[in-house]
Design a protein around this motif. Structure first.
Motif, PDB file in Angstrom:
ATOM      1  N   ALA A  93       0.691  22.210 -17.200  1.00 26.18           N
ATOM      2  CA  ALA A  93       1.658  22.570 -18.231  1.00 26.18           C
ATOM      3  C   ALA A  93       2.114  24.016 -18.074  1.00 26.18           C
ATOM      4  O   ALA A  93       2.991  24.470 -18.800  1.00 26.18           O
ATOM      5  N   LEU A  94       1.536  24.734 -17.113  1.00 29.98           N
ATOM      6  CA  LEU A  94       1.873  26.140 -16.925  1.00 29.98           C
ATOM      7  C   LEU A  94       3.138  26.292 -16.087  1.00 29.98           C
ATOM      8  O   LEU A  94       3.412  25.496 -15.193  1.00 29.98           O
ATOM      9  N   ILE A  95       3.905  27.329 -16.410  1.00 28.76           N
ATOM     10  CA  ILE A  95       5.099  27.638 -15.649  1.00 28.76           C
ATOM     11  C   ILE A  95       4.699  28.366 -14.369  1.00 28.76           C
ATOM     12  O   ILE A  95       3.929  29.322 -14.391  1.00 28.76           O
ATOM     13  N   GLY A  96       5.192  27.888 -13.250  1.00 25.03           N
ATOM     14  CA  GLY A  96       4.848  28.488 -11.965  1.00 25.03           C
ATOM     15  C   GLY A  96       5.801  29.598 -11.564  1.00 25.03           C
ATOM     16  O   GLY A  96       6.665  30.034 -12.332  1.00 25.03           O
ATOM     17  N   GLY A  97       5.662  30.050 -10.320  1.00 21.10           N
ATOM     18  CA  GLY A  97       6.435  31.183  -9.842  1.00 21.10           C
ATOM     19  C   GLY A  97       7.619  30.814  -8.976  1.00 21.10           C
ATOM     20  O   GLY A  97       8.147  31.674  -8.258  1.00 21.10           O
ATOM     21  N   ASP A  98       8.067  29.552  -8.989  1.00 24.89           N
ATOM     22  CA  ASP A  98       9.224  29.159  -8.187  1.00 24.89           C
ATOM     23  C   ASP A  98      10.505  29.660  -8.842  1.00 24.89           C
ATOM     24  O   ASP A  98      10.650  29.618 -10.073  1.00 24.89           O
ATOM     25  N   TRP A  99      11.458  30.105  -8.023  1.00 28.44           N
ATOM     26  CA  TRP A  99      12.698  30.662  -8.566  1.00 28.44           C
ATOM     27  C   TRP A  99      13.860  30.439  -7.603  1.00 28.44           C
ATOM     28  O   TRP A  99      13.672  30.127  -6.421  1.00 28.44           O
ATOM     29  N   TYR A 100      15.058  30.559  -8.146  1.00 28.05           N
ATOM     30  CA  TYR A 100      16.287  30.526  -7.351  1.00 28.05           C
ATOM     31  C   TYR A 100      17.257  31.517  -7.989  1.00 28.05           C
ATOM     32  O   TYR A 100      17.093  31.922  -9.149  1.00 28.05           O
ATOM     33  N   ASP A 101      18.269  31.915  -7.235  1.00 28.87           N
ATOM     34  CA  ASP A 101      19.229  32.869  -7.782  1.00 28.87           C
ATOM     35  C   ASP A 101      20.537  32.804  -6.991  1.00 28.87           C
ATOM     36  O   ASP A 101      20.533  32.512  -5.782  1.00 28.87           O
ATOM     37  N   ALA A 102      21.623  33.054  -7.677  1.00 28.74           N
ATOM     38  CA  ALA A 102      22.941  33.196  -7.060  1.00 28.74           C
ATOM     39  C   ALA A 102      23.637  34.348  -7.769  1.00 28.74           C
ATOM     40  O   ALA A 102      23.605  34.424  -9.006  1.00 28.74           O
ATOM     41  N   PHE A 103      24.263  35.242  -6.988  1.00 24.89           N
ATOM     42  CA  PHE A 103      24.816  36.463  -7.579  1.00 24.89           C
ATOM     43  C   PHE A 103      26.019  36.912  -6.764  1.00 24.89           C
ATOM     44  O   PHE A 103      25.952  37.000  -5.521  1.00 24.89           O
ATOM     45  N   GLU A 104      27.124  37.167  -7.468  1.00 25.43           N
ATOM     46  CA  GLU A 104      28.320  37.627  -6.781  1.00 25.43           C
ATOM     47  C   GLU A 104      28.240  39.139  -6.578  1.00 25.43           C
ATOM     48  O   GLU A 104      28.033  39.896  -7.535  1.00 25.43           O
ATOM     49  N   LEU A 105      28.401  39.577  -5.337  1.00 26.19           N
ATOM     50  CA  LEU A 105      28.276  40.984  -4.969  1.00 26.19           C
ATOM     51  C   LEU A 105      29.652  41.661  -4.963  1.00 26.19           C
ATOM     52  O   LEU A 105      30.691  40.998  -4.872  1.00 26.19           O
ATOM     53  N   PRO A 106      29.673  42.993  -5.060  1.00 25.00           N
ATOM     54  CA  PRO A 106      30.942  43.712  -4.955  1.00 25.00           C
ATOM     55  C   PRO A 106      31.626  43.385  -3.628  1.00 25.00           C
ATOM     56  O   PRO A 106      30.985  43.309  -2.585  1.00 25.00           O
ATOM     57  N   GLY A 107      32.921  43.149  -3.675  1.00 20.97           N
ATOM     58  CA  GLY A 107      33.655  42.794  -2.463  1.00 20.97           C
ATOM     59  C   GLY A 107      33.819  41.312  -2.281  1.00 20.97           C
ATOM     60  O   GLY A 107      34.507  40.875  -1.355  1.00 20.97           O
ATOM     61  N   GLY A 108      33.152  40.482  -3.118  1.00 21.04           N
ATOM     62  CA  GLY A 108      33.339  39.043  -3.050  1.00 21.04           C
ATOM     63  C   GLY A 108      32.255  38.264  -2.352  1.00 21.04           C
ATOM     64  O   GLY A 108      32.293  37.022  -2.360  1.00 21.04           O
TER      65      GLY A 108
END
Length: 506
Positions: free
Chosen positions: A279-294
């Motif tokens: 029932a514990l939350i683990g350390g898996d993650w994802y991310d998407a981020f728009e950088l300066p310049g596109g």
């Protein structure tokens, strides 16, 4: 000395011996069954629930042992005060100490009668043992009895005795006695006044039971239950905080990062898949981020541990990763700096990660990895694993250098990032090791230092690549994520997992 029975009430006939023997036999059979349950109860002292179950079993055994002893006393009659030889030295006449807090489970029961007309007292031999008094000494009178009771309990005893003698109320209460050997015993006293023919009180009789062991066992049950409840409350609170923090860190993207989608941009979809065994939350993650310049930053990874601590660690890692990417750091160099941060951390941990920088103008993907499964590229109904550059787990070694690779993409290409917990745990497979990240049995290292999928990890990648035709027919990135969830299910993993899909728009 007057009888302890009231003149208004005839003496009750003792129960038939055979019926008491039958009760004793039934009690002992039940006690044997209970003892078997107690032996099977968890004995791990570190588990609050196991301690609570064990304490309940001990309490039940206390009660059954008491019942057995009381039935035997009912069958055999009261014990007389032992007569000791006059020539016996004091050491021989000394009374054995009552059972220690961790000794015999059987409660001792004694009786007493106090004559109000002659101020005489009569005690059974067992009461001498409870109080720790020499049987050769005279019994304590009602006026002397409070002298062996703890100061804070004397008002209670005085009130019970006064109500009995003046108002003819039955006595039913507990108090603590201090024995000459310094041991404190808890005594439960039950008694009644003895009336003469005109209704006046002539004496008082009582049965006194040493319930010290029983009360200790009950306290143990209460304390372990409270400890278990506190632990559950803390766990629930931590879980709620971890979920809220994770939801803030891992938003469920659906669509492009840009308000106006154009050719070459990325359509995104992501999903966090919790573990079915924890029932514990683990350390898996994802991310998407728009950088300066596109440009667009895509990443996924896994930190060791569970709960609020690891979730807050993910938040800090993503902040550092985004900050360095905004400053123009390329993925290979970015992994190197992240490894330095892990190495300098006050709380040592390990992590895996994959970091991709997508340039929409040239439709080029530049990426690096640190002990993490490589991205999968799907094109025209087929899929393949990108060849990973060199890179070890974050925090595994100081001064590690991370390679970098480039991959040209085409309109309609689909990129899939995932964590290793996506693979289901087979029967008999080892659990994740605390010294590694995610599933160490899924990741290996090739001759160049790059990571490769092994065992169940390779099987999971093969299943993902087998979804290529369905990805080719999917209309959106979200449909692709839904296809992955349908393939792997949401209740088959021993570890949590993440999936991030990015499709190059046409």
């Amino acid at each position: 000395m007057p009888s302890h029975l009231s003149a208004d009430h005839p003496a009750a006939q003792p129960p038939p011996r055979g019926s008491v023997d039958a009760l004793i036999s039934q009690t002992r059979r039940l006690r044997g069954d209970m003892d078997a349950v107690r032996r099977d109860a968890p004995t791990d002292g570190t588990d609050p629930e196991g301690r609570w179950q064990r304490a309940l079993c001990d309490l039940a055994m206390h009660q059954l042992n008491d019942l057995d002893a009381h039935l035997a006393q009912l069958r055999d009659g009261p014990r007389p005060v032992p007569v000791e030889p006059e020539a016996a030295p004091p050491a021989v006449r000394a009374v054995p100490a009552a059972s220690s807090p961790h000794g015999s489970l059987i409660s001792r029961v004694g009786s007493a009668e106090w004559n109000l007309l002659t101020d005489e007292a009569s005690w059974s031999g067992e009461l001498y043992r409870i109080v720790g008094r020499d049987p050769a000494a005279p019994p304590l009178t009602l006026d002397e009895l409070p002298s062996v009771v703890l100061d804070e309990d004397r008002p209670r005893l005085t009130s019970m005795v006064t109500d009995c003698l003046i108002d003819a109320k039955p006595i039913d209460g507990e108090f603590r006695m201090l024995r000459p050997d310094g041991d404190v015993r808890t005594v439960h006293m039950m008694g009644e006044p003895v009336l003469d023919v005109d209704g006046s009180t002539v004496s008082m009789w009582a049965v006194l039971r040493d319930v010290s062991e029983l009360r200790r066992s009950q306290r143990t049950v209460s304390e372990t239950r409270d400890s278990l409840q506190r632990q559950r409350h803390v766990a629930q609170t931590e879980h709620r905080l971890a979920v809220e923090l994770q939801e803030a860190v891992l938003p469920p993207w659906r669509g492009s990062l840009r308000p106006e989608q154009g050719p070459g941009t990325l359509e995104l979809a992501a999903r966090y898949l919790p573990s079915s065994t924890s029932a514990l939350i683990g350390g898996d993650w994802y991310d998407a981020f728009e950088l300066p310049g596109g440009d667009t930053l895509l990443s996924a990874g896994d930190l060791t541990g569970h709960g609020v601590t690891v979730t807050s660690g993910v938040a800090m890692l993503l902040g550092a990763l985004r900050g360095m990417a905004v400053a123009g750091t390329e993925p290979g160099r970015l992994m190197t700096w992240l490894n330095q941060l892990f190495d300098a951390s006050a709380r040592p941990t390990l992590g895996s990660a994959v970091c991709c920088r997508y340039r929409p103008q040239s439709r080029t993907l530049v990426w690096a990895q640190a002990g993490h499964p490589a991205p999968l590229l799907f094109r025209n109904g087929t899929g393949r694993t990108l060849t990973p550059p060199a890179g070890v787990l974050l925090g595994a070694t100081s001064g590690a250098v991370y390679g970098q690779a480039e991959e040209p993409l085409e309109p309609g290409d689909l990129l899939l990032l995932h964590t290793d917990g996506l693979a289901p745990l087979r029967e008999g497979s080892p659990r994740p090791a605390a010294a590694h990240t995610g599933r160490p049995d899924l990741i290996g290292t090739d001759d160049t230092g790059g990571t490769v999928e092994t065992g169940e990890g390779a099987a999971a990648v093969s299943r993902l690549l087998g979804l290529a035709p369905r990805f080719g027919e999917a209309r959106t990135a979200q449909d692709c994520v839904r296809t992955v969830v349908e393939e792997f299910g949401e209740t088959e993993r021993a570890d949590d997992a993440c999936v991030l899909v990015a499709r190059v728009t046409t």
